[in-house]
Design a protein around this motif. Structure first.
Motif, PDB file in Angstrom:
ATOM      1  N   ASP A 140       0.835  -1.203   0.000  1.00 48.19           N
ATOM      2  CA  ASP A 140       0.000   0.000   0.000  1.00 48.19           C
ATOM      3  C   ASP A 140       0.871   1.255   0.000  1.00 48.19           C
ATOM      4  O   ASP A 140       0.611   2.214  -0.732  1.00 48.19           O
ATOM      5  CB  ASP A 140      -0.916   0.030   1.226  1.00 48.19           C
ATOM      6  N   VAL A 141       1.891   1.253   0.829  1.00 51.23           N
ATOM      7  CA  VAL A 141       2.772   2.416   0.935  1.00 51.23           C
ATOM      8  C   VAL A 141       3.514   2.643  -0.387  1.00 51.23           C
ATOM      9  O   VAL A 141       3.666   3.784  -0.844  1.00 51.23           O
ATOM     10  CB  VAL A 141       3.764   2.240   2.106  1.00 51.23           C
ATOM     11  N   ASN A 142       3.949   1.564  -1.015  1.00 52.07           N
ATOM     12  CA  ASN A 142       4.616   1.697  -2.318  1.00 52.07           C
ATOM     13  C   ASN A 142       3.682   2.296  -3.364  1.00 52.07           C
ATOM     14  O   ASN A 142       4.093   3.131  -4.180  1.00 52.07           O
ATOM     15  CB  ASN A 142       5.116   0.336  -2.802  1.00 52.07           C
ATOM     16  N   ILE A 209      11.179   2.039  -4.320  1.00 55.87           N
ATOM     17  CA  ILE A 209       9.960   1.445  -4.876  1.00 55.87           C
ATOM     18  C   ILE A 209      10.331   0.597  -6.096  1.00 55.87           C
ATOM     19  O   ILE A 209      11.134   1.038  -6.924  1.00 55.87           O
ATOM     20  CB  ILE A 209       8.963   2.550  -5.306  1.00 55.87           C
ATOM     21  N   PRO A 210       9.767  -0.611  -6.237  1.00 60.28           N
ATOM     22  CA  PRO A 210      10.080  -1.448  -7.406  1.00 60.28           C
ATOM     23  C   PRO A 210       9.814  -0.718  -8.724  1.00 60.28           C
ATOM     24  O   PRO A 210       8.836   0.014  -8.862  1.00 60.28           O
ATOM     25  CB  PRO A 210       9.131  -2.646  -7.233  1.00 60.28           C
ATOM     26  N   ASP A 211      10.695  -0.925  -9.692  1.00 58.42           N
ATOM     27  CA  ASP A 211      10.594  -0.263 -11.000  1.00 58.42           C
ATOM     28  C   ASP A 211       9.233  -0.465 -11.656  1.00 58.42           C
ATOM     29  O   ASP A 211       8.712   0.438 -12.300  1.00 58.42           O
ATOM     30  CB  ASP A 211      11.687  -0.774 -11.952  1.00 58.42           C
ATOM     31  N   LEU A 214       6.723   2.069 -10.961  1.00 61.89           N
ATOM     32  CA  LEU A 214       7.041   3.446 -11.328  1.00 61.89           C
ATOM     33  C   LEU A 214       6.822   3.734 -12.804  1.00 61.89           C
ATOM     34  O   LEU A 214       7.111   4.840 -13.266  1.00 61.89           O
ATOM     35  CB  LEU A 214       8.498   3.763 -10.942  1.00 61.89           C
ATOM     36  N   GLU A 215       6.312   2.769 -13.536  1.00 64.63           N
ATOM     37  CA  GLU A 215       5.980   3.012 -14.941  1.00 64.63           C
ATOM     38  C   GLU A 215       4.925   4.117 -15.006  1.00 64.63           C
ATOM     39  O   GLU A 215       3.905   4.066 -14.333  1.00 64.63           O
ATOM     40  CB  GLU A 215       5.434   1.735 -15.583  1.00 64.63           C
ATOM     41  N   ARG A 216       5.189   5.126 -15.828  1.00 65.06           N
ATOM     42  CA  ARG A 216       4.325   6.302 -15.843  1.00 65.06           C
ATOM     43  C   ARG A 216       3.443   6.355 -17.082  1.00 65.06           C
ATOM     44  O   ARG A 216       3.806   5.854 -18.153  1.00 65.06           O
ATOM     45  CB  ARG A 216       5.152   7.596 -15.763  1.00 65.06           C
TER      46      ARG A 216
END
Length: 233
Positions: A140-142, A209-211, A214-216
């Motif tokens: 959740d935090v990630n 945070i795992p990559d 982080l995909e945008r």
């Protein structure tokens, strides 16, 4: 000549048909549904208002992420305080974290995220009370932290709201407080870790945070504009 066999519609079937159209409208998949969803949002805000009896419908509209619908909902109010007029509960927090998990970073109108984070920040103002309502996990935090935008500074409204939320959660572990469980400690340390990586200009978010998270995306690319019908007199 035999009479045509007309279908006999029950009230339940008619209600289901109406609901199917409303669900399609809320998803804002084309300009017509976006325009109708805007009208529905105006109706809810100005005719009904946000109440403990109808807030799940507001959540559905927020989940659409459509900028025009969100603007219709919020109006001139501060997004972070939009949901603050009703008593938070476990359902609301669960829905918030579900949306944060489902949405990619950058693909949702920032004002929609400010609404969600505003509620989370309110609930975790006293972090122990928030945790009792909704026991956070590291995942959740990630999913909270992934929506930080490192290309903007900490004073950006969305970044500021997320950082405040992470700071509140990190305070679950403090020297003057009793030692929490390992689960709570992991959550607090991860919140502090993400916050630290954002604020340190020499660090990157993928160090916390795992990559894959982080995909945008780009909300402007997926936002469906309303088609306003031409009114002829």
């Amino acid at each position: 000549m035999a009479k045509a066999a007309w279908p006999l519609w029950s009230d339940t079937e008619i209600d289901a048909l109406e609901l199917s159209y409303l669900n399609d409208i809320i998803q804002c998949r084309d300009g017509y549904s976006t325009f109708a969803a805007m009208g529905f949002a105006y109706y809810l805000v100005n005719r009904q208002g946000l109440t403990p009896d109808n807030y799940p419908v507001f959540f559905r509209l927020i989940e659409s992420g459509n900028p025009w619908v969100i603007d219709a909902l919020v109006g001139d109010k501060e997004p972070a305080k939009f949901l603050g007029s009703i008593q938070p509960n476990t359902f609301m927090l669960r829905e918030c974290f579900r949306m944060l998990t489902t949405w990619k970073a950058g693909e949702i109108y920032p004002k929609a995220l400010e609404i969600i984070y505003g509620l989370i920040t309110l609930c975790y103002q006293v972090p122990e009370e928030g945790y009792r309502l909704y026991p956070l996990t590291v995942t959740d935090v990630n999913n909270m932290g992934k929506h930080l935008d490192k290309s903007k500074n900490q004073m950006d409204p969305l970044n500021r709201t997320i950082l405040t939320t992470l700071d509140r959660i990190a305070s679950l572990v403090e020297p003057q407080k009793p030692m929490p469980s390992e689960e709570i400690k992991d959550v607090a340390l991860q919140a502090n870790n993400i916050r630290g990586k954002f604020l340190d200009m020499t660090k990157q978010l993928n160090e916390a945070i795992p990559d894959i998270l982080l995909e945008r995306g780009n909300y402007e690319d997926r936002a469906v504009k309303p088609i306003v019908p031409e009114i002829r007199v």
